[in-house]
Design a protein around this motif. Structure first.
Motif, short mmCIF file in Angstrom:
data_model
loop_
_atom_site.label_atom_id
_atom_site.label_comp_id
_atom_site.label_asym_id
_atom_site.label_seq_id
_atom_site.Cartn_x
_atom_site.Cartn_y
_atom_site.Cartn_z
N VAL A 1 18.14 29.19 18.90
CA VAL A 1 18.52 27.78 19.07
C VAL A 1 17.31 26.85 19.11
O VAL A 1 17.38 25.72 18.64
CB VAL A 1 19.38 27.58 20.34
CG1 VAL A 1 20.78 28.16 20.12
CG2 VAL A 1 18.73 28.19 21.58
N ILE B 1 16.60 26.09 15.61
CA ILE B 1 17.66 25.29 14.98
C ILE B 1 17.46 23.80 15.24
O ILE B 1 17.47 22.98 14.33
CB ILE B 1 19.06 25.74 15.47
CG1 ILE B 1 19.36 27.18 15.00
CG2 ILE B 1 20.15 24.78 14.95
CD1 ILE B 1 20.64 27.78 15.57
N VAL B 2 17.23 23.46 16.50
CA VAL B 2 17.11 22.03 16.83
C VAL B 2 15.84 21.41 16.24
O VAL B 2 15.77 20.20 16.03
CB VAL B 2 17.18 21.77 18.37
CG1 VAL B 2 18.53 22.21 18.92
CG2 VAL B 2 16.05 22.48 19.12
N TYR C 1 22.17 20.07 24.56
CA TYR C 1 21.42 20.95 23.65
C TYR C 1 22.33 21.36 22.49
O TYR C 1 21.94 21.33 21.32
CB TYR C 1 20.95 22.17 24.45
CG TYR C 1 19.81 23.00 23.87
CD1 TYR C 1 19.91 23.61 22.62
CD2 TYR C 1 18.64 23.21 24.59
CE1 TYR C 1 18.88 24.40 22.12
CE2 TYR C 1 17.60 23.99 24.10
CZ TYR C 1 17.73 24.58 22.85
OH TYR C 1 16.71 25.37 22.37
N CYS C 2 23.58 21.71 22.82
CA CYS C 2 24.53 22.12 21.78
C CYS C 2 24.80 20.97 20.80
O CYS C 2 25.02 21.19 19.61
CB CYS C 2 25.83 22.63 22.40
SG CYS C 2 25.64 24.25 23.17
N ILE D 1 22.12 21.03 18.37
CA ILE D 1 22.34 22.12 17.41
C ILE D 1 23.32 21.64 16.34
O ILE D 1 23.08 21.80 15.13
CB ILE D 1 22.91 23.38 18.12
CG1 ILE D 1 21.89 23.95 19.10
CG2 ILE D 1 23.34 24.43 17.10
CD1 ILE D 1 22.43 25.07 19.99
N TYR E 1 25.50 34.09 15.10
CA TYR E 1 24.60 34.17 16.23
C TYR E 1 24.72 35.54 16.88
O TYR E 1 25.76 35.90 17.45
CB TYR E 1 24.94 33.05 17.22
CG TYR E 1 23.77 32.58 18.06
CD1 TYR E 1 22.49 32.51 17.52
CD2 TYR E 1 23.95 32.18 19.37
CE1 TYR E 1 21.42 32.07 18.28
CE2 TYR E 1 22.87 31.73 20.15
CZ TYR E 1 21.62 31.69 19.59
OH TYR E 1 20.55 31.24 20.35
N THR F 1 27.31 29.89 23.65
CA THR F 1 26.67 28.85 22.83
C THR F 1 27.47 28.65 21.54
O THR F 1 27.75 27.51 21.13
CB THR F 1 25.22 29.27 22.47
OG1 THR F 1 24.50 29.46 23.69
CG2 THR F 1 24.52 28.23 21.62
N VAL G 1 29.30 25.06 20.41
CA VAL G 1 28.98 24.41 19.12
C VAL G 1 30.23 24.34 18.25
O VAL G 1 30.50 23.32 17.60
CB VAL G 1 27.84 25.17 18.40
CG1 VAL G 1 27.61 24.60 17.00
CG2 VAL G 1 26.55 25.11 19.22
#
Lengths: 406, 406
Positions: B48, B51-52, B89-90, B93, B107, B116, B120
């Motif tokens: 993650v 990803i961000v 945070y999600c 993402i 994932y 997670t 998402v």
């Protein structure tokens, strides 16, 4: 040639077990079996401790199939002992031999064991009792003099190398500072084996390697770690359990409050995670204070797995351990000879060794050290060490990973 | 059937690495490659966290040969992360997915990772953005609900079993009390695997096995050890790092003064020898006082070797991890589906499993425990556990030793 010496044989396995010490045991049995000079082949239960009690098992009738299973099993199948016989103890060993008409004695072990062999042999000579004594080399520490390397080391080195190959990828995946403590009280060979799987021109660890042959300095250690951590954002460190300061004091002993010692007066190093945890705390405190970060620092102590893990053995080491045992038996039966078997390298490429007889007094109670030409700046091992090590360990599994742009 | 969903795919690897998590990665790639719905296949660098940041590597052009090498390498080749994304945070993402036209998300991880995935996925649904989310199971702890077992566990279990087979012989050779600490914060599966190589009707250890599912009591522990030690003159003990008292407090936390916690609020258990050393001191003090002996007590903590050692992998585990990844890709491409892949056992003999889709919400943030029917008297694991475990681990090396009369 002297008249054929007839009698019984005793085989003992001493000190810390290895993955291939049973290969040597079986090699001796194979070398003795069916020979007209050898009546019973006794295995001593728990080495010298069993000899003085007459605690023996008869081995001459074991089937080939069973012996092969024993040979492929780690640890000392006869049981080992940490006793370090003094003159009086050796006298009792000799008396047990006389009583049981033992004429051939084979003792697999490290340098303490070769010294026991030597003392018993001298006693027999003084008493005019014909006894053939052979020491069969064994130690994961690889610290016997006059030997290119010792049976047991190659397999332990393979374990350490494969552990580091995996742990390097683990540390790369979840970056942080990771310390691994490796066996080796006085010699750094096994710790140096941590570099075997390190691929050149990569960020592969171990990035730092500390061996007993290079004095360990706490503040240099922190500086070393800081440099690597700044460069790679992670740091994988191989540390020998026997690292010592410039005065020769073991760091483990300096840091521990209650130090346990064994019958040899040695400080307990294995079977505890203390040294790793203390170095870990040192980095958290000292380096953490410099960087202002809460550092992720972990320590593993490989412990007894290095010498007894089932399923990670060097085939070269297996074959050589067997051959060392067989050679000891052949020489003992060939005439009035005593000694120790030394593995001596004839050439690197192709890899070729000889199994030569050396005098017991030449190997007894001496320690071979890692050549400091392999040590870089007191904190690493240079890649040229691989040329020495690779043929002893044999092929390692092939691994791969991705490269990301910085 | 809905219109073909076209876009890019992202694969991430989360949490603690395993020996086979790269098999799952490669399984997903194999399942996606060449499919008309899939344009780029992105690997997220450090899960993650990558990803961000849009830190991706393109995987669609990797050769089969290279992918096979990756698959056979331990640890997370893409890099992992310990971040536990919250709602904000999600959201980041999800935004990264929108920006990169990501329509397929895979994932690999434990129960935190499936959570997670679930968050998402729900965000995407709320936003009306079509996104297929699949969780691929991974954990050496074997603690995902609705799974018979999880990829990664079989190889770690094999490591633990082979370590105990060897250490049992080591302990038999040089008798004493030996503690081995094994991974498993909440579930005792991996610790229970220590019995797999224990031969029936022998003195083989482990003689005592402590798992988190059975409350740990210090004074009962000393009694247990005393009983075994009196019987065999030695005692080999398997202890889960996560053992807790009757109130659920981790023994490691109770005994440590300065307790480090991670981003999930978990106490640091791995990467330290503290628990083993403390239990070791406990036996030396308490049992030593009873017997009047200076007891030889040692502790090893298997640490990260359990999950990343190169050269000790269960072939069944490898194949299943690959298949779990492939199945996730196939299902994601088959229509409007999300979920997690669960390995479910159809029969023991012959061993047969299915790879079934389950809902993300059914596996997310839940913990599977070892069935207490396997726990004997709070201090051992019964042999019937082997029937469950053996097919997951596969064949173990055959070993042998001598039997001496008492």
């Amino acid at each position: 040639m002297s008249e054929l010496l007839k009698g019984n044989a005793v085989i003992g396995q001493s000190g810390g077990p290895t993955a291939v010490i049973n290969q040597s045991l079986v090699g001796v049995i194979e070398g003795l079996k069916g020979h007209p000079g050898v009546e019973k082949i006794y295995g001593a239960h728990h080495a010298v401790a069993g000899i003085v009690k007459g605690d023996f098992i008869e081995l001459q009738d074991c089937t080939e199939d069973f012996l092969n299973k024993i040979a492929n099993s780690p640890s000392s199948a006869l049981g080992s002992s940490r006793d370090k016989p003094d003159a009086a103890y050796c006298k009792r060993i000799f008396e047990a031999f006389e009583k049981n008409n033992v004429r051939y004695f084979f003792y697999a072990g490290g340098n303490d064991s070769s010294d026991t062999c030597r003392i018993v042999n001298e006693l027999a000579k003084e008493e005019g009792y014909e006894l053939r004594c052979f020491h069969v080399p064994k130690t994961v520490d690889n610290d016997l003099v006059l030997n290119d390397h010792t049976p047991g080391f190659g397999s332990a080195a393979k374990f350490v190398a494969q552990a580091f190959m995996g742990d390097n990828l683990d540390n790369r995946s979840l970056p942080g500072i990771k310390i691994n403590i490796i066996m080796g009280r006085h010699a750094g060979f096994l710790t140096a084996a941590s570099i075997l799987g390190r691929r050149e021109n990569t960020d592969d660890g171990p990035h730092l390697v500390y061996v007993p042959e290079a004095p360990f300095d706490e503040s240099k250690f922190i500086d070393d770690v800081e440099k690597v951590y700044k460069k790679f954002g992670r740091c994988l460190i191989a540390v020998s359990e026997g690292i010592s300061d410039k005065d020769g004091t073991a760091i483990a002993a300096k840091l521990q409050e209650n130090v346990e010692t064994d019958a040899h007066g040695n400080v307990q190093l294995s079977g505890s995670g203390a040294l790793g945890d203390l170095l870990s705390d040192l980095i958290k405190d000292k380096l953490g204070a410099r960087t202002g970060e809460k550092l992720r620092v972990r320590a593993d102590t490989f412990g007894y797995l290095q010498r007894s893990f089932v399923g990670c053995v060097s085939e070269v080491d297996q074959a050589e351990a067997r051959q060392a045992g067989r050679r000891a038996a052949e020489l003992a039966l060939s005439g009035d000879l005593d000694g120790s078997i030394a593995i001596q390298r004839v050439s690197d490429d192709p890899y070729k060794v000889e199994f030569n007889r050396i005098e017991l007094s030449d190997v007894a109670a001496k320690t071979q050290h890692l050549d400091t030409k392999y040590v870089v700046d007191g904190c690493n091992i240079c890649d040229s060490f691989k040329k020495y090590l690779a043929p002893i360990v044999g092929e390692l599994p092939e691994i791969a990973t991705f490269t990301f742009d910085k």
